[in-house]
Design an enzyme around this catalytic site. Structure first.
Site, PDB file in Angstrom:
ATOM      1  N   LYS A 114      37.739  22.595  40.215  1.00 34.09           N
ATOM      2  CA  LYS A 114      37.518  22.995  38.813  1.00 34.09           C
ATOM      3  C   LYS A 114      36.632  21.998  38.089  1.00 34.09           C
ATOM      4  O   LYS A 114      35.936  22.339  37.146  1.00 34.09           O
ATOM      5  CB  LYS A 114      38.849  22.997  38.052  1.00 34.09           C
ATOM      6  CG  LYS A 114      39.803  24.092  38.399  1.00 34.09           C
ATOM      7  CD  LYS A 114      41.118  23.880  37.614  1.00 34.09           C
ATOM      8  CE  LYS A 114      42.255  24.636  38.244  1.00 34.09           C
ATOM      9  NZ  LYS A 114      43.556  23.999  38.096  1.00 34.09           N
TER      10      LYS A 114
ATOM     11  N   LYS B  95      40.929  10.945  41.453  1.00 37.01           N
ATOM     12  CA  LYS B  95      40.765  11.315  40.041  1.00 37.01           C
ATOM     13  C   LYS B  95      40.493  10.097  39.158  1.00 37.01           C
ATOM     14  O   LYS B  95      39.747  10.188  38.195  1.00 37.01           O
ATOM     15  CB  LYS B  95      42.008  12.045  39.532  1.00 37.01           C
ATOM     16  CG  LYS B  95      42.103  13.450  40.097  1.00 37.01           C
ATOM     17  CD  LYS B  95      43.046  14.313  39.309  1.00 37.01           C
ATOM     18  CE  LYS B  95      43.023  15.735  39.843  1.00 37.01           C
ATOM     19  NZ  LYS B  95      43.992  16.603  39.192  1.00 37.01           N
TER      20      LYS B  95
ATOM     21  N   LYS C  55      35.793  19.688  48.716  1.00 40.63           N
ATOM     22  CA  LYS C  55      36.535  20.924  48.432  1.00 40.63           C
ATOM     23  C   LYS C  55      36.060  21.547  47.114  1.00 40.63           C
ATOM     24  O   LYS C  55      35.572  20.818  46.222  1.00 40.63           O
ATOM     25  CB  LYS C  55      38.041  20.669  48.447  1.00 40.63           C
ATOM     26  CG  LYS C  55      38.566  20.045  47.218  1.00 40.63           C
ATOM     27  CD  LYS C  55      40.080  20.019  47.128  1.00 40.63           C
ATOM     28  CE  LYS C  55      40.366  19.381  45.796  1.00 40.63           C
ATOM     29  NZ  LYS C  55      41.550  19.403  45.162  1.00 40.63           N
TER      30      LYS C  55
HETATM   31  P1  TYM Z   1      45.704  22.610  40.971  1.00 44.29           P
HETATM   32  O1  TYM Z   1      45.804  23.174  39.599  1.00 44.29           O
HETATM   33  O2  TYM Z   1      44.685  21.576  41.257  1.00 44.29           O
HETATM   34  O3  TYM Z   1      45.483  23.762  42.033  1.00 44.29           O
HETATM   35  C1  TYM Z   1      46.321  24.887  42.050  1.00 44.29           C
HETATM   36  C2  TYM Z   1      46.482  25.394  43.467  1.00 44.29           C
HETATM   37  O4  TYM Z   1      45.220  25.700  44.053  1.00 44.29           O
HETATM   38  C3  TYM Z   1      45.085  25.036  45.304  1.00 44.29           C
HETATM   39  N1  TYM Z   1      43.680  24.675  45.499  1.00 44.29           N
HETATM   40  C4  TYM Z   1      42.951  25.036  46.543  1.00 44.29           C
HETATM   41  N2  TYM Z   1      43.250  25.763  47.634  1.00 44.29           N
HETATM   42  C5  TYM Z   1      42.250  25.968  48.532  1.00 44.29           C
HETATM   43  N3  TYM Z   1      40.993  25.488  48.389  1.00 44.29           N
HETATM   44  C6  TYM Z   1      40.651  24.743  47.312  1.00 44.29           C
HETATM   45  N4  TYM Z   1      39.412  24.285  47.173  1.00 44.29           N
HETATM   46  C7  TYM Z   1      41.653  24.490  46.327  1.00 44.29           C
HETATM   47  N5  TYM Z   1      41.660  23.819  45.146  1.00 44.29           N
HETATM   48  C8  TYM Z   1      42.915  23.938  44.652  1.00 44.29           C
HETATM   49  C9  TYM Z   1      45.974  23.817  45.188  1.00 44.29           C
HETATM   50  O5  TYM Z   1      46.349  23.336  46.451  1.00 44.29           O
HETATM   51  C10 TYM Z   1      47.138  24.358  44.393  1.00 44.29           C
HETATM   52  O6  TYM Z   1      48.067  25.007  45.245  1.00 44.29           O
HETATM   53  N6  TYM Z   1      49.440  19.384  41.489  1.00 44.29           N
HETATM   54  C11 TYM Z   1      49.137  20.787  41.466  1.00 44.29           C
HETATM   55  C12 TYM Z   1      49.852  21.565  40.377  1.00 44.29           C
HETATM   56  C13 TYM Z   1      51.355  21.444  40.385  1.00 44.29           C
HETATM   57  C14 TYM Z   1      52.216  22.021  41.337  1.00 44.29           C
HETATM   58  C15 TYM Z   1      53.534  21.672  40.895  1.00 44.29           C
HETATM   59  C16 TYM Z   1      52.025  22.795  42.479  1.00 44.29           C
HETATM   60  C17 TYM Z   1      52.102  20.791  39.468  1.00 44.29           C
HETATM   61  N7  TYM Z   1      53.423  20.950  39.762  1.00 44.29           N
HETATM   62  C18 TYM Z   1      54.650  22.082  41.633  1.00 44.29           C
HETATM   63  C19 TYM Z   1      53.139  23.184  43.196  1.00 44.29           C
HETATM   64  C20 TYM Z   1      54.441  22.834  42.771  1.00 44.29           C
HETATM   65  C21 TYM Z   1      47.638  20.924  41.206  1.00 44.29           C
HETATM   66  O7  TYM Z   1      47.000  20.049  40.729  1.00 44.29           O
HETATM   67  O8  TYM Z   1      47.157  22.128  41.443  1.00 44.29           O
END
Ligand code: TYM
Length: 345
Positions: free
Chosen positions: A215, A129, A212
């Site tokens: 967003k 990032k 991957k």
């Molecule tokens: P974020 O917002 O990037 O993504 C949310 C969830 O979607 C999953 N994900 C994917 N799964 C499969 N294929 C993809 N291409 C893909 N892109 C995203 C992510 O693995 C995630 O489960 N750091 C986390 C947010 C967070 C969090 C937490 C998660 C903050 N605190 C506590 C769990 C527990 C994040 O950036 O997710």
């Protein structure tokens, strides 16, 4: 060790008093996409009756990169509506906005003081990032994994259902919890486990299946957004990268078709063999048409419910307020314990 799950694996425990706790979250940073759905949200919905569920809209994480205030405000509401439209039931899950429970920010400061810099230096997501801008990005981006660890640890979480890209963050969370417990000789934190599905945990970009789905990808054709209409989905799938072999088979050396087939597998719940048999002797055009039909059939009812929820903001606000009220005492109890053991107050 993460718990690897297939779509049908259930270690159901229907007695509410001994249900294990699940915590997870998504950033409200626009364009919830199919990867977020298949890697995370759909799995939360499928197992919500088995667990004691807490799902968060992690808005404090969303400000680690520059964001327009109006957009952030809207994205928080949109994500809340999508959580419910995808099937999360506010009666069975605590749904809340991270910044509404101030214990997350407070715990994060405390935990930052216990986190070795070397551990954060190893985090690959920061490197991706920040890119070239490691000197100019906010320190929040660097400390992001500590806040995420606190999200999880404040609720004495057993399982964290996430996509594959969060593996390293959950490992760090476990390491921090184990180290803290050992330092004070007490079980202050439950040690959580990542729950990562075998199918759909890493949905790849449609235009370049070596990356991957994300967003923030500047190419909108790289992802299927949860709010894309049928025509848009059709167009994006038609354009999705494949190869010149015209063989509808799972094959790691052909990541384009394999990614589309994996999406098909995640949506239908069928085995790889059944899918390959269904499309034996057929071309990519026929397969892509079938995939489009499944995507539209999955997303259309979610979109309908989403628009109904967005039309009545009072209901949404009420759900989020109640969620924060239910979550706060749990977080506060853990934070109080943390403060006591380290001698604050
Ligand atoms: P974020 O917002 O990037 O993504 C949310 C969830 O979607 C999953 N994900 C994917 N799964 C499969 N294929 C993809 N291409 C893909 N892109 C995203 C992510 O693995 C995630 O489960 N750091 C986390 C947010 C967070 C969090 C937490 C998660 C903050 N605190 C506590 C769990 C527990 C994040 O950036 O997710």
């Amino acid at each position: 060790m993460p718990v690897e799950m297939n779509a049908k694996s259930t270690t159901a425990n229907t007695n509410p008093s001994v249900k294990k706790r699940v915590f997870s979250g998504i950033q409200p940073s626009g364009n919830l996409h199919l990867g977020n759905y298949l890697g995370a949200l759909r799995n939360w919905v499928q197992t919500q009756s088995e667990y004691d569920n807490i799902f968060c809209i992690v808005d404090l994480h969303a400000i680690t990169l520059p964001v327009d205030p109006k957009e952030l405000h809207n994205d928080i509401r949109q994500l809340a509506a999508l959580y419910i439209a995808c099937g999360l039931d506010p009666q069975r899950c605590k749904l809340f906005v991270q910044s509404h429970v101030h214990e997350h920010a407070e715990a994060s400061w405390v935990m930052c003081c216990f986190t070795p810099m070397g551990w954060l230096n190893r985090m690959t997501q920061f490197k991706t990032k920040a890119g070239e801008n490691t000197e100019s990005v906010g320190t929040g981006l660097y400390c992001y994994p500590v806040l995420m660890a606190c999200d999880i640890l404040l609720y004495q979480t057993h399982y964290v259902p996430v996509g594959d890209d969060q593996r390293q963050h959950i490992e760090l969370t476990r390491d921090l919890a184990q180290r803290f417990n050992a330092l004070y000789g007490q079980q202050v934190f439950t040690i959580p486990e990542a729950q990562i599905r075998t199918v759909g945990a890493r949905v790849m970009a449609l235009d370049d299946p070596t990356n991957k789905m994300s967003k923030t990808d500047p190419n909108p054709n790289s992802r299927i957004n949860m709010l894309d209409d049928a025509q848009t989905i059709k167009r994006k799938i038609a354009r999705a990268a494949t190869d010149s072999m015209r063989l509808v088979t799972f094959d790691a050396t052909r990541p384009g078709i394999t990614n589309l087939l994996t999406i098909y597998q995640a949506l239908t719940g069928q085995s790889q063999e059944t899918i390959e048999e269904e499309f034996a002797g057929k071309g990519y055009g026929e397969f892509k048409a079938a995939l489009t039909d499944h995507l539209v059939a999955t997303l259309a009812p979610i979109q309908k419910r989403y628009h109904e929820l967005m039309d009545d903001q009072r209901v949404l606000e009420g759900i989020l307020k109640q969620g924060a009220e239910q979550a706060r005492p749990i977080a506060a109890a853990t934070l109080q314990h943390v403060k006591e053991v380290i001698g604050l107050g």
